[in-house]
Design a protein around this motif. Structure first.
Motif, PDB file in Angstrom:
ATOM      1  N   GLN A  43       0.745  -1.147   0.090  1.00 10.11           N
ATOM      2  CA  GLN A  43       0.310   0.044   0.116  1.00 10.11           C
ATOM      3  C   GLN A  43       0.744   1.181  -0.025  1.00 10.11           C
ATOM      4  O   GLN A  43       0.646   2.309  -0.593  1.00 10.11           O
ATOM      5  CB  GLN A  43      -0.773   0.033   1.156  1.00 10.11           C
ATOM      6  CG  GLN A  43      -1.906   1.214   1.226  1.00 10.11           C
ATOM      7  CD  GLN A  43      -2.785   1.123   0.000  1.00 10.11           C
ATOM      8  OE1 GLN A  43      -3.487  -0.121  -0.082  1.00 10.11           O
ATOM      9  NE2 GLN A  43      -2.627   1.978  -0.881  1.00 10.11           N
ATOM     10  N   LEU A  46       1.997   1.666  -3.488  1.00 10.33           N
ATOM     11  CA  LEU A  46       1.060   2.374  -4.418  1.00 10.33           C
ATOM     12  C   LEU A  46       0.831   3.642  -4.427  1.00 10.33           C
ATOM     13  O   LEU A  46       0.612   4.589  -5.118  1.00 10.33           O
ATOM     14  CB  LEU A  46      -0.206   1.598  -4.142  1.00 10.33           C
ATOM     15  CG  LEU A  46      -0.335   0.083  -4.786  1.00 10.33           C
ATOM     16  CD1 LEU A  46      -1.694  -0.610  -4.117  1.00 10.33           C
ATOM     17  CD2 LEU A  46      -0.413   0.166  -6.134  1.00 10.33           C
ATOM     18  N   TYR A  47       0.896   4.105  -2.804  1.00 10.92           N
ATOM     19  CA  TYR A  47       0.656   5.756  -2.794  1.00 10.92           C
ATOM     20  C   TYR A  47       1.680   6.411  -3.079  1.00 10.92           C
ATOM     21  O   TYR A  47       1.480   7.488  -4.046  1.00 10.92           O
ATOM     22  CB  TYR A  47       0.600   5.647  -1.110  1.00 10.92           C
ATOM     23  CG  TYR A  47       0.453   7.194  -0.747  1.00 10.92           C
ATOM     24  CD1 TYR A  47      -0.739   7.935  -0.658  1.00 10.92           C
ATOM     25  CD2 TYR A  47       1.659   8.005  -0.491  1.00 10.92           C
ATOM     26  CE1 TYR A  47      -0.585   9.089  -0.661  1.00 10.92           C
ATOM     27  CE2 TYR A  47       1.522   9.193   0.150  1.00 10.92           C
ATOM     28  CZ  TYR A  47       0.613  10.015  -0.068  1.00 10.92           C
ATOM     29  OH  TYR A  47       0.133  11.223   0.351  1.00 10.92           O
ATOM     30  N   HIS A  49       3.698   5.500  -5.551  1.00 12.09           N
ATOM     31  CA  HIS A  49       3.567   5.465  -7.113  1.00 12.09           C
ATOM     32  C   HIS A  49       2.536   6.424  -7.638  1.00 12.09           C
ATOM     33  O   HIS A  49       2.799   7.360  -8.629  1.00 12.09           O
ATOM     34  CB  HIS A  49       3.471   4.057  -7.715  1.00 12.09           C
ATOM     35  CG  HIS A  49       3.241   4.148  -9.028  1.00 12.09           C
ATOM     36  ND1 HIS A  49       4.238   4.107 -10.096  1.00 12.09           N
ATOM     37  CD2 HIS A  49       2.021   3.971  -9.804  1.00 12.09           C
ATOM     38  CE1 HIS A  49       3.806   4.080 -11.322  1.00 12.09           C
ATOM     39  NE2 HIS A  49       2.352   3.844 -11.014  1.00 12.09           N
ATOM     40  N   SER A  89      -2.813   4.518 -11.573  1.00 14.61           N
ATOM     41  CA  SER A  89      -2.792   4.282 -10.261  1.00 14.61           C
ATOM     42  C   SER A  89      -3.439   5.582  -9.600  1.00 14.61           C
ATOM     43  O   SER A  89      -3.458   5.546  -8.559  1.00 14.61           O
ATOM     44  CB  SER A  89      -1.406   3.993  -9.776  1.00 14.61           C
ATOM     45  OG  SER A  89      -0.768   5.275 -10.164  1.00 14.61           O
ATOM     46  N   VAL A 113      -5.804   7.222  -4.542  1.00 15.08           N
ATOM     47  CA  VAL A 113      -4.999   6.233  -4.718  1.00 15.08           C
ATOM     48  C   VAL A 113      -5.602   4.778  -4.619  1.00 15.08           C
ATOM     49  O   VAL A 113      -6.669   4.735  -3.815  1.00 15.08           O
ATOM     50  CB  VAL A 113      -3.805   6.153  -3.566  1.00 15.08           C
ATOM     51  CG1 VAL A 113      -3.111   4.982  -3.671  1.00 15.08           C
ATOM     52  CG2 VAL A 113      -3.177   7.560  -3.642  1.00 15.08           C
ATOM     53  N   THR A 115      -6.449   1.379  -3.350  1.00 14.10           N
ATOM     54  CA  THR A 115      -6.238   0.764  -2.166  1.00 14.10           C
ATOM     55  C   THR A 115      -6.417  -0.637  -2.284  1.00 14.10           C
ATOM     56  O   THR A 115      -7.303  -1.336  -2.761  1.00 14.10           O
ATOM     57  CB  THR A 115      -6.718   1.525  -0.990  1.00 14.10           C
ATOM     58  OG1 THR A 115      -8.202   1.340  -1.337  1.00 14.10           O
ATOM     59  CG2 THR A 115      -6.591   2.856  -0.716  1.00 14.10           C
TER      60      THR A 115
END
Length: 138
Positions: A43, A46-47, A49, A89, A113, A115
């Protein structure tokens, strides 16, 4: 001596019987902790990115909007085009040129984002600004 040895063996067998299944419980607890750490790491990735994609879109928009002869609309269009190509994303992204002046272009990209945890909402806001290119006389 033999009776002591027999008592020792009985106690050892009884201890082994009491600990049966305990390794399974330890593994289950440890697996939950490890899975939590893995999902948290993913996570966070991902944030960050999504932040970089939003920042890159804002920079591309500013570069298009500050070029000689172009305007704020060109910058917004370029940022939206960048997000259409690479912004998977960043969900529900919006691009604005609020805060721009005649001397400076400012492009802001906002979105959420992707999640892994249902109900968790993370938002990202990135902006870039630069002076407008113009001809000046000495």
């Amino acid at each position: 001596m033999r009776t002591r040895l027999r008592r020792y063996r009985r106690r050892a067998c009884a201890r082994r019987r009491d600990d049966r299944g305990f390794a399974s419980v330890e593994f289950a607890v440890l697996a939950l902790v490890v899975l939590g750490l893995v999902f948290t790491t993913i996570q966070v990735g991902l944030y960050f990115h999504a932040r970089k994609v939003a920042q890159s879109a804002a920079r591309h928009g500013v570069e298009a909007g500050r070029a000689f002869g172009s305007g704020e609309g060109d910058g917004v269009a370029e940022a939206q085009d960048f997000l259409a190509r690479f912004g998977g994303s960043v969900r529900g992204a919006s691009v604005s040129s609020a805060g721009s002046t005649a001397e400076e272009v400012r492009i802001t990209v906002r979105g959420s984002v992707a999640t892994l945890v249902p109900g968790l909402e993370l938002h990202v806001t990135q902006y870039a600004d630069a002076p407008v290119e113009r001809w000046t006389t000495p």
